[in-house]
Scaffold this active site. Sequence first.
Site, PDB file in Angstrom:
ATOM      1  N   HIS A   6      10.035   4.234   6.679  1.00 21.53           N
ATOM      2  CA  HIS A   6      10.068   3.410   7.556  1.00 21.53           C
ATOM      3  C   HIS A   6      10.295   2.488   7.999  1.00 21.53           C
ATOM      4  O   HIS A   6      10.118   1.072   7.523  1.00 21.53           O
ATOM      5  CB  HIS A   6       8.490   4.093   7.302  1.00 21.53           C
ATOM      6  CG  HIS A   6       7.585   4.791   6.682  1.00 21.53           C
ATOM      7  ND1 HIS A   6       6.937   5.910   7.198  1.00 21.53           N
ATOM      8  CD2 HIS A   6       6.808   5.793   5.489  1.00 21.53           C
ATOM      9  CE1 HIS A   6       6.605   6.979   6.713  1.00 21.53           C
ATOM     10  NE2 HIS A   6       6.944   6.537   5.148  1.00 21.53           N
ATOM     11  N   GLU A  59       5.744  -1.505   3.373  1.00 25.63           N
ATOM     12  CA  GLU A  59       5.795  -0.524   2.519  1.00 25.63           C
ATOM     13  C   GLU A  59       7.555  -0.376   2.781  1.00 25.63           C
ATOM     14  O   GLU A  59       9.049  -0.805   2.478  1.00 25.63           O
ATOM     15  CB  GLU A  59       5.949   1.007   2.737  1.00 25.63           C
ATOM     16  CG  GLU A  59       7.147   1.758   2.446  1.00 25.63           C
ATOM     17  CD  GLU A  59       6.348   3.474   2.787  1.00 25.63           C
ATOM     18  OE1 GLU A  59       7.158   4.320   2.112  1.00 25.63           O
ATOM     19  OE2 GLU A  59       5.182   3.722   3.413  1.00 25.63           O
ATOM     20  N   HIS A  91      11.592   5.500  -0.085  1.00 23.73           N
ATOM     21  CA  HIS A  91       9.961   5.726   0.369  1.00 23.73           C
ATOM     22  C   HIS A  91       9.003   5.028  -0.899  1.00 23.73           C
ATOM     23  O   HIS A  91       9.275   5.022  -2.057  1.00 23.73           O
ATOM     24  CB  HIS A  91       9.090   6.646   0.466  1.00 23.73           C
ATOM     25  CG  HIS A  91       9.847   7.364   1.281  1.00 23.73           C
ATOM     26  ND1 HIS A  91       8.782   7.722   2.690  1.00 23.73           N
ATOM     27  CD2 HIS A  91      11.122   8.319   1.842  1.00 23.73           C
ATOM     28  CE1 HIS A  91       9.829   7.789   3.715  1.00 23.73           C
ATOM     29  NE2 HIS A  91      10.357   8.369   3.351  1.00 23.73           N
ATOM     30  N   GLU A  96       9.773   8.522  -3.627  1.00 26.70           N
ATOM     31  CA  GLU A  96       8.620   8.166  -4.517  1.00 26.70           C
ATOM     32  C   GLU A  96       9.053   7.451  -5.613  1.00 26.70           C
ATOM     33  O   GLU A  96       8.945   7.450  -6.470  1.00 26.70           O
ATOM     34  CB  GLU A  96       7.518   8.690  -3.955  1.00 26.70           C
ATOM     35  CG  GLU A  96       7.356   9.307  -2.194  1.00 26.70           C
ATOM     36  CD  GLU A  96       7.120   8.745  -1.378  1.00 26.70           C
ATOM     37  OE1 GLU A  96       6.856   7.832  -1.809  1.00 26.70           O
ATOM     38  OE2 GLU A  96       6.448   9.315  -0.386  1.00 26.70           O
TER      39      GLU A  96
END
Length: 182
Positions: free
Chosen positions: A11, A31, A84, A145
């Site tokens: 992001h 993030e 992520h 993740e």
Amino acid sequence: MAILIAIDDGHGKDTPGKRTPSISGIGSIQENTFNKAVARFLDIELKRCGINTLMVAPTDADTSLQARTNLANARKASIYVSIHYNAGGGSGVETYHYPGSTSGKRLASIIHKYVIQGTAQVNRGVKSANFHVLRETSMPAALIEFGFMDSPDLVEARLMVNTAFQKECAVEVAKGICEYLG
């Protein structure tokens, strides 16, 4: 044919909501702070191995998912990897591939094998999901993740700004990519 790895840093800096709760002595961590660092270290590691890379979102801007996947497809990347950090109150590491993509599942499984070797976090496994970056890429793709921004006691959140952890994550993904490529 030259190998080209598309690296996606998740992001952009200003994507709403993509940050930790406030952490004592640190504040809130975006993030993108973690994702961008791991993407940069992964870029260095892959180049050290003689592998060409493509940063699909090279600035801090919120580059659209479509622009990211269109660039990777246009440049005919060999692999697409998206970095992520999760949210939702859990803990642990998980790696995603697109449902029904055997090459994506193989890539995600190999990367995940290395990621869980180097971390003390919970192994949440390899999963399939209909995420844009997995669905709209014409090459094998994996989304990792590496932890939860809102983990219990914010233990995993604190790892987001740990340079050694960032480098470890990048090296583990690079090992997975190298094994996948043979």
